[in-house]
Enzyme design. Structure first.
Site, PDB file in Angstrom:
ATOM      1  N   GLU A 101       0.842  -1.212   0.000  1.00  0.00           N
ATOM      2  CA  GLU A 101       0.000   0.000   0.000  1.00  0.00           C
ATOM      3  C   GLU A 101       0.874   1.257   0.000  1.00  0.00           C
ATOM      4  O   GLU A 101       0.590   2.233  -0.693  1.00  0.00           O
ATOM      5  CB  GLU A 101      -0.917  -0.043   1.224  1.00  0.00           C
ATOM      6  CG  GLU A 101      -1.703   1.214   1.477  1.00  0.00           C
ATOM      7  CD  GLU A 101      -1.615   1.650   2.923  1.00  0.00           C
ATOM      8  OE1 GLU A 101      -1.226   2.815   3.159  1.00  0.00           O
ATOM      9  OE2 GLU A 101      -1.921   0.849   3.821  1.00  0.00           O
ATOM     10  N   HIS A 102       1.958   1.241   0.765  1.00  0.00           N
ATOM     11  CA  HIS A 102       2.882   2.377   0.765  1.00  0.00           C
ATOM     12  C   HIS A 102       3.633   2.485  -0.566  1.00  0.00           C
ATOM     13  O   HIS A 102       3.804   3.579  -1.110  1.00  0.00           O
ATOM     14  CB  HIS A 102       3.930   2.200   1.880  1.00  0.00           C
ATOM     15  CG  HIS A 102       3.446   2.600   3.238  1.00  0.00           C
ATOM     16  ND1 HIS A 102       4.086   3.548   3.993  1.00  0.00           N
ATOM     17  CD2 HIS A 102       2.402   2.172   3.985  1.00  0.00           C
ATOM     18  CE1 HIS A 102       3.456   3.691   5.163  1.00  0.00           C
ATOM     19  NE2 HIS A 102       2.434   2.854   5.177  1.00  0.00           N
TER      20      HIS A 102
END
Length: 1027
Positions: A101-102
């Site tokens: 996600e990052h």
């Protein structure tokens, strides 16, 4: 990208809040024209459903080529939202979905620049931008009121999730890496670094988080819920870059995606952009991400866990938590989940609930255990109940109380009045209007839709309420049977207890060192050399100027030049000023009152926050505290009281001190709500020591539990304590001083003296002499509401003789500065305190806490809101955050977050959050000031800062909050417009000037504070106070 997301089904969630543009329905009507079977840009319409209760039409579609699911909610709301979510089901605790996600937000094919996500925060007028990792899905939402901005953000988000670069160095930065402590020195030791690695180390300093994680892992042990989706710090270093890329290939495919759009923009445009930019480039796959139902146990289970010591607990011997959890229904059975959600509220909400009476009032512990209530963010829903703050020897007693209480509920059921109060609460939640309805909706449907439940069915709240009423009518023991089925006869039941271990953090540190040594020992000479070279590469990449020209952006000229005017009326009830604001509140009334603290003796001041938290919970007039709670639930949407410290807009040594009373109700219940306020003001109960003890313990526990999540806030409050007169009061009311005082009170065996203090405070506060009120409701309801407020004010006590203010210097400010100089029958004033002798001074405080990360604040006294330089400082904070601190503190330093901001009070604050560094971060703050003074930023950087600041300035305001700038802060529309014009006018040289004039050491007073582990550097420095 922030933490783990939990989407709640119903109660306690800010969901059923209708948009404030509720009166027209053109977007909703337009959507009714779609027909099932119709094809639009590769999508086929499956279902079109009007939901009149929520003023919306839901359109469900499927993408033909990929099978991607799509839900559009058409509603006349200009705060449009987009979200895409993927079912992400890891089977280990390396944190792969969280790190992914990052990393997807670090650059993509169309936008290969570094960190487009953070750069878009400054190139858009978004009202919300983020990403969330939940236990079994990852969601990427944004919202904006600007149609061009929506298209820009949609383009960036689509490219990020479907076509990310996933560069190895980005994985190193965001996830984890082995790197030399000093990347430029190959002889310095190798250590673990990485943003998610440090974030999760910080997350697991929170004992409530540890307990909740253990609970889910143990109760649902067969599949993805048995692991830590966010990442267990000791497992994160086992994740490889190739595993990350593989997880993306299988999970971030349109066949595994659910798209959601909301608002009044045309659906066709969204579909065309999503199809052409992304989905047309994919085929259909079977993602194989289905989460099976948990296999049911044939007997209950018990587990024990350990955690760190809580240094702020009131009783060191009582730090054990215990809960009993029950696996319930499949989340996709939406009516069953709705029923269980209501049942859960009846079991645990408020002092009339059976578990509150049996557990909280048994005086065994301080508060309910973490995750108490209905949990519906996993495939199988579950209910948990227990206590925290208990003695280890009382675990069995708590289990027996829970079992006995369930048996009693099966026998006796629930009072009708409690069920009525709960359904009334639902009615209010559906009528109360919010500016973030789209985001609330996306979160609300996410978990059920993630497991192929019907998201449209979830929206039909009115139908579910009617069905629930019908079930009760046809079968009066309907709820008792559910309790028997799911609680009394349920074998999939788990007891979890958790107690502190004195050496918990030490052991964690040892395990991390062992992991580190194991990794380092396994390295060949060549690999060691590569690590050093890659560390230098990453540092070089992080230090390079970033070219963001490939990204779309709005222009400053896209910002509206003026603000809309809010019509207000200032009237008088007797001598009390009342501000009236007519708004489309959908049949709701919002009442607020502020009472001054100017005459309150200084020795009572520290007890004001406690007074605020208990005054509506002790009973009043003819009502004991249980009856009072019942009346509040039956006739209001809540009544709250909190301290009110507001700095002056033009003088930093002047501030207003008071207490704010707030409540809301359906218009038909206004007389009942104001009657309750009358009883609270005239006849509050301060005679029940045992009731106060329960409330004090709960409050002290809540404060202690909140430190790991709010450490940076506590650091900033402490750092600004000696900069303004209001700062001292902020620390007293909201800072670590208040946490410590509540701990002391919770330890007291005799609370009689505290009750007497509460009674004395009441004599100074609950009067009509020094009060002002406000009402927001519909024009049609205003006259009736005004009569009720007048009746309330006529009935509350006045002072028999005038009391002198404790501090002699009073500054009177008109309640409506726009009317100053006009002739009128009354002139109402806010009475502010001024301290002409105040001298700001520097103070540096270190709170030594058993955390593996730091929370840091440095504050500088600058100028108040109406000063000509305030706008420049506000923009400078944004430029410093985006163009310097983000790279230095987050990317290079590995902290989860950091930045600079200018508060309304004129205090300029630097902060960092879950930071592995301490004194070096303070040095970074100093470097940021020198960077700003040197003018190493561009006109483009300034324009981006303006976009970012205006997105906050122009964020939507709900009808309930219109006029609050004036009522609470004394800020008129004219003052806001002037500030707006000053923001537009700020130049590059203005930023350099204010950086030199206010931020340099020696120019203005600085304060510093750190919450974090023991620090030898600080211990040797006599200028630091260590607490």
């Amino acid at each position: 990208m922030i933490g783990q997301c939990r989407a709640g089904l119903l109660l306690g969630r800010a969901l059923f809040k209708n948009s404030w543009r509720w009166r027209t329905s053109s977007a909703s009507e337009r959507a009714l024209q779609y027909k099932p079977g119709e094809t639009i840009h590769g999508f086929t319409v499956q279902e079109v459903t009007p939901v009149p209760d929520l003023f919306l039409t839901a359109v469900k579609l499927n993408h033909e080529g990929t099978g991607a699911k799509y839900l559009h909610v058409a509603r006349e709301d200009s705060n449009n939202l987009f979200s895409v979510q993927f079912r992400t089901t890891p089977l280990d605790s390396t944190g792969v979905p969280h790190i992914l996600e990052h990393t997807v937000l670090c650059g993509s094919q169309k936008y290969p620049c570094r960190d487009p996500f953070f750069k878009m925060l400054n190139r858009s007028l978004s009202t919300f931008m983020n990403a969330f990792t939940a236990s079994d899905y990852t969601m990427y939402p944004f919202s904006t009121q600007n149609a061009k901005d929506f298209q820009n953000l949609l383009s960036v988000y689509l490219d990020a999730v479907f076509f990310p670069c996933l560069r190895e160095l980005d994985f190193w930065q965001e996830g984890w890496r082995l790197e030399h402590e000093n990347p430029t020195d190959s002889t310095s030791p190798l250590i673990f670094k990485g943003i998610v690695f440090n974030e999760m180390k910080g997350a697991f300093t929170d004992n409530e988080r540890i307990f909740s994680q253990q609970l889910q892992n143990r109760l649902l042990p067969d599949h993805t819920y048995s692991v830590v989706s966010g990442g267990e710090p000791l497992d994160i270093p086992d994740l490889t870059w190739n595993q990350l890329k593989q997880f993306h290939a299988t999970h971030y495919h349109p066949s595994n995606a659910r798209f959601f759009t909301y608002g009044n923009l045309p659906l066709e445009q969204h579909l065309q952009q999503i199809h052409e930019d992304a989905l047309s480039k994919f085929g259909h796959i079977d993602p194989r991400t289905v989460v099976p139902l948990q296999q049911r146990w044939d007997s209950p289970r018990e587990y024990c866990a350990t955690c760190g010591l809580d240094t702020f607990t009131s009783d060191k011997a009582k730090q054990t938590m215990v809960s009993v959890s029950f696996l319930l229904s499949d989340i996709t059975d939406s009516f069953e989940a709705f029923t269980l959600s209501l049942l859960s509220s009846l079991l645990v909400d408020g002092p009339n609930s059976p578990f509150y009476k049996a557990l909280i009032e048994a005086k065994l512990g301080t508060d309910f255990s973490p995750d108490t209530g209905f949990n519906n963010y996993t495939r199988d829903t579950y209910f948990s109940v227990g206590l925290q703050g208990i003695d280890k020897d009382d675990v069995q007693s708590v289990k027996e109380i829970i079992s006995k209480t369930i048996h009693e509920v099966v026998e006796k059921g629930f009072e009708t009045a409690r069920i009525d109060a709960l359904l009334h609460k639902l009615e209010i939640q559906m009528k109360h209007q919010s500016t973030s309805f789209g985001l609330s909706l996306a979160s609300y449907i996410a978990s059920c839709w993630n497991h192929d439940g019907d998201p449209v069915d979830l929206l039909k709240i009115g139908e579910k309420i009617n069905q629930f009423r019908q079930c009760l009518q046809e079968n009066p023991t309907f709820l008792q049977e559910k309790v028997k089925q799911y609680f009394q006869d349920n074998l999939h039941t788990m007891t979890l207890s958790m107690s502190p271990d004195d050496n918990y953090y030490e052991r964690k540190g040892q395990l991390e060192n062992e992991k580190l040594n194991q990794k380092v020992k396994a390295l060949t000479e060549e690999e060691q050399k590569q690590i050093y070279e890659k560390g230098l590469q990453l540092l070089e990449l992080q230090s390079k100027p970033h070219d963001a020209s490939c990204l779309p952006a709005l222009k400053v000229s896209d910002i509206e030049p003026t603000i809309p005017h809010t019509d207000l009326e200032l009237a008088y009830a007797g001598e009390v000023p009342v501000q009236y604001c007519a708004q489309p509140t959908n049949g709701m009334v919002y009442f607020r009152a502020i009472s001054s603290l100017n005459t309150l003796p200084e020795e009572l001041k520290p007890y004001v926050p406690l007074f605020c938290s208990v005054i509506t919970k002790m009973g009043c007039g003819v009502y004991n505290y249980r009856d009072q709670a019942q009346q509040m639930e039956l006739t209001t949407g809540g009544m709250s009281v909190c301290p009110h410290i507001i700095p002056d807009d033009s003088n930093m040594d002047t501030y207003e001190q008071g207490v704010l009373f707030s409540s809301l109700c359906l218009d038909r219940n206004m007389p009942d709500m104001m009657h309750l306020w009358s009883e609270i003001f005239n006849r509050p109960h301060f005679n029940d020591e045992e009731r106060l003890r329960v409330l004090v313990r709960m409050s002290a526990q809540e404060m202690s539990n909140g430190i790991p999540d709010s450490g940076h806030t506590y650091a900033a409050i402490r750092a600004s304590r000696t900069l303004t007169p209001a700062g001292e009061l902020q620390e007293l009311f909201n800072g670590m001083d208040q946490v410590r005082m509540m701990k002391r009170i919770a330890e007291m065996t005799d609370l009689g003296p505290i009750l007497r203090k509460m009674s004395r405070i009441r004599n100074y506060l609950l009067l009509s002499d020094s009060i002002r009120c406000s009402v927001n409701t519909t024009p049609q309801q205003m006259s009736a509401a005004a009569k009720e407020v007048e009746h309330f004010l006529a009935g509350i006590h006045r002072n028999k003789k005038e009391r002198k203010t404790i501090r002699p210097h009073i500054v009177e400010k008109s309640l409506n500065p726009a009317l100053v100089g006009t002739d009128g029958p009354h002139t109402g004033y806010r009475k502010l305190i001024n301290d002409p002798t105040f001298k700001p001074c520097q103070m540096k405080t270190h709170f030594s806490l058993p955390f593996p990360v730091n929370y840091i604040g440095e504050c500088i006294r600058t100028v108040p809101y109406t000063h000509a330089d305030y706008a420049s400082l506000r923009l400078l904070a944004r430029v410093i955050t985006a163009k310097f601190l983000h790279g230095e503190i987050r990317e290079k330093g590995g902290a989860y977050g950091g930045g600079a901001k200018l508060s309304f009070d004129g205090v300029f604050a630097f902060y960092s959050y879950r930071d592995p560094n301490s004194l070096s971060t303070l040095s970074t703050f100093e470097k940021a000031i020198n960077w700003a003074k040197s003018g190493k930023f561009t006109l483009q950087d300034l324009d981006e800062a303006k976009l970012s600041v205006f997105s906050a300035v122009d964020s939507p305001v709900a009808p309930s909050d219109k006029g609050m700038n004036l009522f609470l802060h004394g800020i008129t529309d004219d003052m806001r417009q002037k500030h707006r014009e000053q923001l537009f006018a700020v130049s590059h040289s203005d930023l350099i000037n204010v950086a030199s004039r206010y931020l340099s050491i020696g120019q203005c007073t600085h304060g510093m504070a750190i919450l974090g582990p023991e620090n030898s550097g600080i211990a040797k420095d006599p200028t630091w106070i260590i607490r």
